[in-house]
Scaffold this motif. Structure first.
Motif, PDB file in Angstrom:
ATOM      1  N   ASP A 292      48.147 -36.669  10.340  1.00  0.00           N
ATOM      2  CA  ASP A 292      48.893 -35.436  10.612  1.00  0.00           C
ATOM      3  C   ASP A 292      48.040 -34.213  10.303  1.00  0.00           C
ATOM      4  O   ASP A 292      47.187 -34.238   9.424  1.00  0.00           O
TER       5      ASP A 292
ATOM      6  N   ALA B 132      52.650 -30.491   5.668  1.00  0.00           N
ATOM      7  CA  ALA B 132      54.071 -30.178   5.512  1.00  0.00           C
ATOM      8  C   ALA B 132      54.317 -29.109   4.451  1.00  0.00           C
ATOM      9  O   ALA B 132      55.424 -28.557   4.375  1.00  0.00           O
TER      10      ALA B 132
ATOM     11  N   ASN C 256      48.294 -29.582  10.428  1.00  0.00           N
ATOM     12  CA  ASN C 256      49.086 -28.373  10.568  1.00  0.00           C
ATOM     13  C   ASN C 256      48.558 -27.555  11.730  1.00  0.00           C
ATOM     14  O   ASN C 256      47.352 -27.478  11.944  1.00  0.00           O
TER      15      ASN C 256
ATOM     16  N   ARG D 258      52.061 -34.686  14.388  1.00  0.00           N
ATOM     17  CA  ARG D 258      52.012 -36.051  13.863  1.00  0.00           C
ATOM     18  C   ARG D 258      51.045 -36.895  14.683  1.00  0.00           C
ATOM     19  O   ARG D 258      51.084 -36.885  15.908  1.00  0.00           O
TER      20      ARG D 258
ATOM     21  N   VAL E  49      53.937 -29.241  12.048  1.00  0.00           N
ATOM     22  CA  VAL E  49      53.088 -30.383  11.727  1.00  0.00           C
ATOM     23  C   VAL E  49      52.950 -31.223  12.987  1.00  0.00           C
ATOM     24  O   VAL E  49      53.948 -31.606  13.601  1.00  0.00           O
TER      25      VAL E  49
END
Length: 130
Positions: free
Chosen positions: A75, A99, A77, A67, A65
């Motif tokens: 956020d 997440a 992926n 941030r 992830v």
């Protein structure tokens, strides 16, 4: 197999995306698909290859992830996906909390456009795929 006139492999790949197709190169000598687009096979060193449309099926190999502050988009992926045809590509899994993306998750490719209107390959969990 798709026969495409000779042009830079990156151009062929990008043109395929613009047409809504995820194309992979297949080495004529080894029979194996490869990604990223290039002029010679990483398996045989040969410049003999064909293009084929990928199934879009894949499995998450690794994930993280990234941030960011909400005002910067929040956020997201970043992952490596093993395509059913063999190659691994870096991308993102969308339509799911970043997440919640897990190693081994089955995903399906789709083609989206970035903020400049350029096509890119993204994935979504297979059960969420249209």
């Amino acid at each position: 197999m798709i026969q495409i006139p000779d042009e830079a492999p990156e151009v062929t790949f990008r043109n395929g995306l613009k047409e809504g197709r995820l194309l992979l190169q297949r080495c004529a000598d080894s029979g194996r698909c490869f990604f990223y687009p290039r002029t010679v096979s990483p398996f045989s060193g040969s410049s003999r290859y064909t293009w084929q449309q990928a199934s879009g099926a894949g499995t998450v190999y690794s994930t993280t992830v990234v941030r960011q502050k909400a005002e910067q988009g929040g956020d997201y992926n970043l992952c490596l996906v093993d395509l059913a045809e063999g190659p691994r590509m870096m991308s993102r899994v969308e339509d799911i909390d970043p997440a919640q993306v897990t190693i081994g998750m089955k995903v399906t490719a789709f083609i989206a456009t970035d903020d400049k209107g350029e096509p890119l390959v993204l994935f979504r969990p297979s059960e969420a795929a249209p």
